[in-house]
Design an enzyme around this catalytic site. Sequence first.
Site, short mmCIF file in Angstrom:
data_model
loop_
_atom_site.label_atom_id
_atom_site.label_comp_id
_atom_site.label_asym_id
_atom_site.label_seq_id
_atom_site.Cartn_x
_atom_site.Cartn_y
_atom_site.Cartn_z
N GLU A 137 0.82 -1.21 0.00
CA GLU A 137 0.00 0.00 0.00
C GLU A 137 0.86 1.27 0.00
O GLU A 137 1.96 1.28 0.52
CB GLU A 137 -0.90 0.02 1.25
N CYS B 213 3.33 8.58 0.77
CA CYS B 213 3.99 7.67 1.71
C CYS B 213 4.12 6.31 1.03
O CYS B 213 3.11 5.72 0.64
CB CYS B 213 3.13 7.59 2.97
N CYS C 55 6.87 -6.63 7.58
CA CYS C 55 8.04 -6.08 8.29
C CYS C 55 8.46 -7.06 9.36
O CYS C 55 7.61 -7.68 10.02
CB CYS C 55 7.69 -4.73 8.91
N CYS D 272 7.20 -4.47 15.94
CA CYS D 272 6.75 -3.45 16.90
C CYS D 272 5.33 -3.77 17.38
O CYS D 272 4.45 -4.10 16.58
CB CYS D 272 6.81 -2.05 16.28
N CYS E 181 2.10 -1.95 15.80
CA CYS E 181 2.06 -1.73 14.35
C CYS E 181 1.32 -2.85 13.62
O CYS E 181 1.61 -4.03 13.82
CB CYS E 181 3.49 -1.61 13.83
N GLY F 171 7.09 -1.66 6.10
CA GLY F 171 8.49 -2.10 6.06
C GLY F 171 9.46 -1.17 6.74
O GLY F 171 9.15 -0.01 7.04
N SER G 155 11.52 6.73 14.60
CA SER G 155 10.35 6.36 15.39
C SER G 155 10.82 6.06 16.80
O SER G 155 11.32 4.97 17.07
CB SER G 155 9.67 5.13 14.77
N CYS H 179 -0.50 5.90 9.16
CA CYS H 179 0.73 5.16 9.37
C CYS H 179 0.50 4.01 10.34
O CYS H 179 -0.24 4.13 11.30
CB CYS H 179 1.80 6.07 9.97
#
Length: 340
Positions: free
Chosen positions: A91, A105, A112, A116, A119, A162, A216, A335
């Site tokens: 995406e 973005c 990924c 986290c 996420c 990612g 981050s 995000c």
Amino acid sequence: MRQDITDIPVDRLHAVFGALGLKAYSASQVVRWLYKARATSFEEMTNLPQEARGVLREKFFIGRLNPVDVMAAEDGTKKFLFELADGNRIESVLIPSERGRVTLCISTEVGCAMGCAFCRTAKMGFVRDLSQGEILGQVLEVQRSLLSSDRPLTNIVLMGMGEPLVNYDAVVNAVKILLDERAFNLSKRRITVSTSGLVSQAERFVEQLDVKIAISLNATTDGVRDQLMPVNKRFSVADITKFCRDYSKRSRHRVTFEYVMIRDVNDTEEDMKRLPKLLTGINAKVNLIPFNPFPGSTLKAPYETTLKEWQNYLTNKGIQTNIRIGRGQDIMAACGQLAS
Ligand code: SAH
Ligand code: SF4
């Protein structure tokens, strides 16, 4: 087997063309056709001799991403779902924002591996890295989809699915093409690479490329950051801040710190007071991002009042602080919400 020509780093293209007996300068022409004119066939490259086009057709193809879905949110945000040649899906999100800016973005991996806790992409696990052509393909296809009445793309953030610095070479080569004046010709201030804090890769990256970086951070102590972001066991909060302090001495770019606010986890008053101390000596800007809940997650979004309080406190400490209100929330485009 023909090769996707958009996967070839531009600094190798001259040599590749030379080996095929093509004129070296035709490499520059092809770069312009591919990334400036967004050509979809070698036939369109009319300033190349017919014979050269024939050679290119025989050896290469021009890879395309297939836009299988586009969702538009009420605030103008658009989420693109692309299918890759192997059927995997990624995406990208187009975000028109203040002062005429239109930010895209883009994703750098399918899934990924960083794990986290907050996420949604992490829940997919890691599937594979994207190639240079697949990273750039997102930009090309979104640009192709814009109408002449739409505002053009102005900024690119590598902040989708990612961890960009895990897919290091493809990301570096793609960014070089975004900067290349024969290609996308974007200014270095309009490209931001976001990382979860892979410090050694980030050190190498900023040596190689002078674009903006975002970190981050998401916690002010190792205890909490270890829980939220497993990468913290490799590179601690102190490792990150030391890197950023050194970087601020050498670079004119401001470092963006992203801080996903999670109620009662990392949004306490102590955290708020620790943050400016951590950022001392860093040319920093903070983006406070309210946690976007998703099905299956027990974490909670912060209170509106907490966000405001943090923003006021940090601003008073001299740190430019934005609250990134969940744009495109009605289409799960924000995000950390990206997952195929
Ligand atoms: N892997 C890179 C870039 C992609 S993640 C990185 O971690 O920086 C992009 C941003 O989305 C990161 O700042 C991350 O902290 C944030 N994010 C992830 N999940 C989120 C969620 N559920 N709500 C809000 N932001 C989230
Ligand atoms: Fe990966 Fe970034 Fe999500 Fe962490 S926040 S899992 S690094 S995409």
